[in-house]
Design an enzyme around this catalytic site. Structure first.
Site, PDB file in Angstrom:
ATOM      1  N   LYS A 119      12.690 -15.803  -9.435  1.00 19.73           N
ATOM      2  CA  LYS A 119      12.349 -14.444 -10.601  1.00 19.73           C
ATOM      3  C   LYS A 119      11.837 -14.745 -11.344  1.00 19.73           C
ATOM      4  O   LYS A 119      10.441 -13.623 -12.378  1.00 19.73           O
ATOM      5  CB  LYS A 119      13.232 -13.855 -10.577  1.00 19.73           C
ATOM      6  CG  LYS A 119      14.645 -13.278  -9.705  1.00 19.73           C
ATOM      7  CD  LYS A 119      13.952 -11.119  -9.724  1.00 19.73           C
ATOM      8  CE  LYS A 119      14.241 -11.290  -8.507  1.00 19.73           C
ATOM      9  NZ  LYS A 119      13.606 -11.903  -7.564  1.00 19.73           N
TER      10      LYS A 119
ATOM     11  N   GLU B  88      16.872 -18.035  -6.826  1.00 25.59           N
ATOM     12  CA  GLU B  88      16.639 -17.039  -6.654  1.00 25.59           C
ATOM     13  C   GLU B  88      16.173 -16.624  -8.293  1.00 25.59           C
ATOM     14  O   GLU B  88      14.912 -16.373  -8.359  1.00 25.59           O
ATOM     15  CB  GLU B  88      17.447 -16.329  -6.275  1.00 25.59           C
ATOM     16  CG  GLU B  88      17.686 -14.615  -6.592  1.00 25.59           C
ATOM     17  CD  GLU B  88      16.569 -13.720  -6.290  1.00 25.59           C
ATOM     18  OE1 GLU B  88      16.190 -12.527  -6.843  1.00 25.59           O
ATOM     19  OE2 GLU B  88      16.079 -14.470  -5.176  1.00 25.59           O
TER      20      GLU B  88
ATOM     21  N   ARG C 244       5.263   0.162  -5.224  1.00 27.59           N
ATOM     22  CA  ARG C 244       4.969  -0.722  -4.092  1.00 27.59           C
ATOM     23  C   ARG C 244       3.905  -2.418  -4.122  1.00 27.59           C
ATOM     24  O   ARG C 244       3.719  -2.863  -3.255  1.00 27.59           O
ATOM     25  CB  ARG C 244       4.891  -0.021  -3.053  1.00 27.59           C
ATOM     26  CG  ARG C 244       4.950   0.611  -2.825  1.00 27.59           C
ATOM     27  CD  ARG C 244       5.046   1.719  -1.530  1.00 27.59           C
ATOM     28  NE  ARG C 244       4.519   1.291  -0.463  1.00 27.59           N
ATOM     29  CZ  ARG C 244       5.422   1.615   0.794  1.00 27.59           C
ATOM     30  NH1 ARG C 244       6.340   1.719   1.101  1.00 27.59           N
ATOM     31  NH2 ARG C 244       4.942   0.815   1.858  1.00 27.59           N
TER      32      ARG C 244
ATOM     33  N   CYS D  97       0.394  -1.247   0.224  1.00 28.25           N
ATOM     34  CA  CYS D  97       0.093  -0.059   0.222  1.00 28.25           C
ATOM     35  C   CYS D  97       1.243   1.399   0.047  1.00 28.25           C
ATOM     36  O   CYS D  97       2.325   1.027   0.126  1.00 28.25           O
ATOM     37  CB  CYS D  97      -0.669   0.112   1.149  1.00 28.25           C
ATOM     38  SG  CYS D  97      -1.501  -1.551   1.317  1.00 28.25           S
TER      39      CYS D  97
ATOM     40  N   GLU E 154       7.647 -14.847 -10.306  1.00 26.13           N
ATOM     41  CA  GLU E 154       7.123 -13.641  -9.806  1.00 26.13           C
ATOM     42  C   GLU E 154       7.017 -12.600 -11.161  1.00 26.13           C
ATOM     43  O   GLU E 154       5.751 -12.247 -11.065  1.00 26.13           O
ATOM     44  CB  GLU E 154       8.286 -12.235  -9.081  1.00 26.13           C
ATOM     45  CG  GLU E 154       8.390 -12.991  -7.637  1.00 26.13           C
ATOM     46  CD  GLU E 154       9.504 -12.251  -6.707  1.00 26.13           C
ATOM     47  OE1 GLU E 154       9.529 -12.087  -5.869  1.00 26.13           O
ATOM     48  OE2 GLU E 154      11.002 -11.982  -7.751  1.00 26.13           O
TER      49      GLU E 154
ATOM     50  N   TRP F 281      -3.201  -2.381  -1.662  1.00 24.13           N
ATOM     51  CA  TRP F 281      -3.154  -4.020  -1.687  1.00 24.13           C
ATOM     52  C   TRP F 281      -3.768  -5.194  -0.532  1.00 24.13           C
ATOM     53  O   TRP F 281      -3.778  -5.048   0.678  1.00 24.13           O
ATOM     54  CB  TRP F 281      -1.700  -4.476  -1.898  1.00 24.13           C
ATOM     55  CG  TRP F 281      -1.105  -5.340  -1.965  1.00 24.13           C
ATOM     56  CD1 TRP F 281      -0.524  -6.234  -3.064  1.00 24.13           C
ATOM     57  CD2 TRP F 281      -1.190  -7.242  -1.533  1.00 24.13           C
ATOM     58  NE1 TRP F 281      -0.413  -7.857  -3.563  1.00 24.13           N
ATOM     59  CE2 TRP F 281      -0.418  -7.976  -2.204  1.00 24.13           C
ATOM     60  CE3 TRP F 281      -1.394  -6.854  -0.077  1.00 24.13           C
ATOM     61  CZ2 TRP F 281      -0.696  -8.995  -1.241  1.00 24.13           C
ATOM     62  CZ3 TRP F 281      -1.477  -8.616   0.334  1.00 24.13           C
ATOM     63  CH2 TRP F 281      -0.647  -9.153  -0.631  1.00 24.13           C
TER      64      TRP F 281
ATOM     65  N   LYS G  51       4.996  -4.306  -2.932  1.00 24.08           N
ATOM     66  CA  LYS G  51       6.966  -4.504  -3.276  1.00 24.08           C
ATOM     67  C   LYS G  51       7.749  -4.083  -1.335  1.00 24.08           C
ATOM     68  O   LYS G  51       8.706  -4.986  -0.818  1.00 24.08           O
ATOM     69  CB  LYS G  51       7.501  -3.319  -3.736  1.00 24.08           C
ATOM     70  CG  LYS G  51       8.878  -2.186  -3.617  1.00 24.08           C
ATOM     71  CD  LYS G  51       9.622  -3.615  -4.367  1.00 24.08           C
ATOM     72  CE  LYS G  51      11.083  -3.456  -4.505  1.00 24.08           C
ATOM     73  NZ  LYS G  51      12.416  -4.359  -4.892  1.00 24.08           N
TER      74      LYS G  51
ATOM     75  N   HIS H  64      16.212 -38.512  -6.832  1.00 24.89           N
ATOM     76  CA  HIS H  64      15.455 -37.972  -5.905  1.00 24.89           C
ATOM     77  C   HIS H  64      13.757 -38.158  -5.699  1.00 24.89           C
ATOM     78  O   HIS H  64      13.274 -37.144  -5.202  1.00 24.89           O
ATOM     79  CB  HIS H  64      15.463 -37.627  -4.427  1.00 24.89           C
ATOM     80  CG  HIS H  64      17.423 -38.161  -3.864  1.00 24.89           C
ATOM     81  ND1 HIS H  64      17.243 -39.614  -3.672  1.00 24.89           N
ATOM     82  CD2 HIS H  64      18.502 -38.137  -3.862  1.00 24.89           C
ATOM     83  CE1 HIS H  64      18.216 -39.465  -3.406  1.00 24.89           C
ATOM     84  NE2 HIS H  64      19.317 -38.712  -3.464  1.00 24.89           N
TER      85      HIS H  64
ATOM     86  N   ASN I  73      -2.368   1.766   5.824  1.00 29.83           N
ATOM     87  CA  ASN I  73      -1.516   0.740   5.901  1.00 29.83           C
ATOM     88  C   ASN I  73      -1.220  -0.171   7.125  1.00 29.83           C
ATOM     89  O   ASN I  73      -1.348   0.012   7.943  1.00 29.83           O
ATOM     90  CB  ASN I  73      -0.496   1.416   5.141  1.00 29.83           C
ATOM     91  CG  ASN I  73       0.071   1.699   3.859  1.00 29.83           C
ATOM     92  OD1 ASN I  73      -1.588   1.998   3.045  1.00 29.83           O
ATOM     93  ND2 ASN I  73       0.935   3.260   3.586  1.00 29.83           N
ATOM     94  N   GLY I  74      -1.559  -1.544   6.601  1.00 24.22           N
ATOM     95  CA  GLY I  74      -1.528  -2.358   7.656  1.00 24.22           C
ATOM     96  C   GLY I  74      -2.498  -2.780   7.971  1.00 24.22           C
ATOM     97  O   GLY I  74      -3.449  -3.663   7.298  1.00 24.22           O
TER      98      GLY I  74
END
Length: 617
Positions: A494, A490, A27, A2, A497, A75, A612, A513, A103-104
């Site tokens: 990416k 990583e 964000r 947010c 995402e 968000w 973000k 395995h 926000n929160g």
């Protein structure tokens, strides 16, 4: 998550609010809105489920102007993305009209909602935010001014929040408050402002005041005042931000992720500036008490989330091999919910780009409580000087990545790795496990690193061609061994995402395995092949893939003698970079994900469902 922008100005502030929201788009959000005082003295909210540009079009069509306003990107947490749940939230009855952005997460919203419903308040959204709005409204109806109403409301709230509130019959100021979520004051010549992030205000001012936990603030046209959690009015330092408006502009690049990928040689050089120019490495890089702390350190605990967790996993290899100190790496969001055994003389390290990651902050607080009395010390590695994480840690190392706008982290990750490698060398030196010649060799490698990174980025045209083969894929497998396994993780993150391709990563030795069952001609397998002691083992793993008709895409160092063939695609990186090899191998994986996303037409910088700055659990 947010974003908040609020302004009290001497002219129409609507364009400033819109510009601020655009700066905060990185964000992550799924709705947006503006609250303002109309010409006839009412609080009005304009909302949209589209991008900020669509909200701007709505406002321009209605010719909206205002000198006081609050703005928000949301968000979704409580309540689906829908207009009824978009901010600002409005409470308008009994002669009191106000609106709020938040926000929160408010953890005790159900309890307060029940009380307010009994008092006659009708809820039109599914959000925890509306609970705060009506609670503040109730205090105002009872005779409190807005500042006092917000202050009294904060005493009831449990959870994380940053808020901005405005009231129709107090039209010349805005009230803000913060607890656990970032909020700052922008001090300007033509007004004063509130924002979640300095970048939102750079077009207007670089003078900022970082609010502390529990602060409640009132901003007016030419003044502001801050009340601490204890109820006293206090002064906070004014900082001049080093960011510039150019730092958050795209320039000649198509997306922020592309820009930030190519900024990495520069920001790594900036992060390493005090190291690469020195003849030796000093514990003072981490704080005045670092030498004494590191001397007594017997164990290391690293807490991080997402990309930062992958950086921590690389650091475990470095620290245990070079400094010979045992390292435990924990996912911050899981750590405090399990029973763990504290150990004496532990160095507790937290990693975060923003320094406001809620899970990491909570994990740090839990670790401090758990290790209380056992000689533990806290160290944060972060990109934001005045962040909550930095303020709650005894030692610190600030990376110099600059603002990172793209949701998928690039330069924040590589600068974290650099900081962790520097920490490794310092720990090894303090423990007398680093000879003078080794120290000189490592310093020389660090000095050369930005140049080596720039050389890797020159491989972009070859990677663009590879990306074309990934456009219609739905699955991918990433392989690495040893210290490069976290880099494979990583790379998979990416790709997930920003391209929405399902991707997994495995230590290559684990293929037999289970994961080998997934391999066929439809699943590309991306492998990291550095010229290290595990290269022959990795080659055997790659043969297992080819034997099952898997299509291999290999990023290999020179002299690994891996040649292109049918079903085997190879891009050669510059010579092996030794211990710093994971940093170099990160770059082509970033470029592969970026160009695949561009080819697939996804929203590169603002991928769906992601944010973000993750300031909620």
């Amino acid at each position: 998550m947010c974003g908040i922008v609020a302004a009290v100005g001497s002219r129409n502030i609507v364009p400033l609010l819109i510009d601020g929201l655009k700066k905060l788009e990185y964000r992550g959000y799924d709705s947006t809105g503006i609250g303002y005082l109309s010409a006839d003295g009412r609080v009005v909210a304009e909302r949209s489920l589209e991008r900020v540009a669509q909200l701007e079009a709505q406002i321009n069509e209605k010719h909206i102007e205002a000198m006081v306003g609050i703005a928000h990107t949301r968000w979704a947490t409580h309540g689906a993305p829908a207009l009824r749940n978009a901010h600002p939230m409005v409470s308008n009855s009994q002669g009191v009209s106000l609106c709020l952005v938040h926000n929160g997460i408010i953890e005790n919203h159900d309890e307060i909602r029940t009380e307010l419903a009994v008092a006659g308040y009708v809820f039109t959204s599914d959000t925890d935010t509306e609970v705060m709005t009506h609670l503040i409204h109730q205090h105002c109806v009872q005779g409190l001014d807005l500042y006092e109403a917000v202050y009294q409301t904060t005493k009831r709230l449990k959870g994380l929040y940053a808020i901005a509130v405005m009231r129709a019959d107090e039209p010349h100021h805005i009230i803000g408050a913060r607890h656990g979520a970032p909020l700052l004051i922008g001090v300007g010549e033509r007004g004063n402002y509130l924002a979640s992030d300095t970048s939102a205000l750079l077009s207007e001012t670089r003078k900022v005041i970082y609010l502390e936990e529990g602060d409640v603030v009132e901003i007016a046209l030419d003044s502001y005042r801050i009340r601490s959690i204890a109820g006293d009015f206090v002064e906070r330092d004014v900082h001049v931000s080093e960011l510039s408006a150019d730092a958050v502009s795209l320039g000649l690049f198509s997306h922020y992720m592309q820009k930030e990928t190519f900024e990495q040689p520069e920001v790594v050089a900036n992060t390493l500036e005090m190291v690469s120019g020195a003849q030796s490495i000093s514990p003072l890089l981490f704080g005045a008490q670092a030498d004494e702390v590191f001397q007594s350190t017997q164990n290391i605990l690293i807490l991080a989330c997402g990309t930062s967790y992958h950086a921590a996993m690389v650091a475990r290899y470095w620290i245990e091999e070079i400094a010979q100190i045992p390292v435990n790496v924990e996912i911050a969001s899981e750590y405090r919910y399990r029973t763990s055994v504290p150990m004496a003389n532990t160095l507790i390290i937290t990693l975060s780009q923003s320094g406001e990651t809620a899970d990491t902050i909570a994990a740090l607080q839990h670790a401090k409580s758990l290790h209380n009395g056992l000689g533990a010390t806290t160290l944060s590695i972060c990109n934001v000087p005045e962040s909550a994480l930095i303020r709650q840690s005894q030692l610190r190392f600030l990376t110099r990545a600059g603002p990172e706008i793209g949701v998928a982290s690039t330069k924040a990750f590589t600068t974290q790795l650099c900081a962790l490698f520097v920490l490794t060398l310092v720990l090894a030196k303090v423990k007398s496990r680093l000879s003078v010649s080794q120290e000189n060799d490592y310093l020389q490698q660090l000095r050369h690193l930005p140049v080596a990174m720039a050389q890797v980025l020159l491989l972009e045209p070859q990677i663009v061609e590879w990306a074309k083969a990934f456009v219609d894929k739905e699955h991918a497998l990433f392989l690495g061994r040893g210290i490069h396994w976290p880099i494979a993780m990583e790379g998979a993150l990416k790709l997930k995402e920003i391209t929405y391709i399902h991707a997994e990563s495995y230590a290559a030795g684990e293929l037999k395995h289970g994961p080998l069952a997934l391999v066929d001609e439809r699943m590309p397998v991306i492998a990291i092949a550095p010229n290290d002691v595990l290269i022959e083992k990795l080659k055997s793993n790659l043969q297992e893939v080819r034997a099952r008709s898997g299509e291999l895409y290999i990023f290999a160092d020179r002299d690994t003698f891996i040649e292109p063939a049918e079903g085997v695609h190879v891009i050669n990186l510059p010579d092996h970079a030794g211990m710093l090899s994971p940093i170099l191998h990160t770059l082509p994986l970033q470029l592969l994900s970026y160009h695949t996303a561009v080819a697939r037409g996804t929203d590169v910088d603002k991928p769906r469902n992601l944010a973000k700055s993750v300031t909620v659990e």
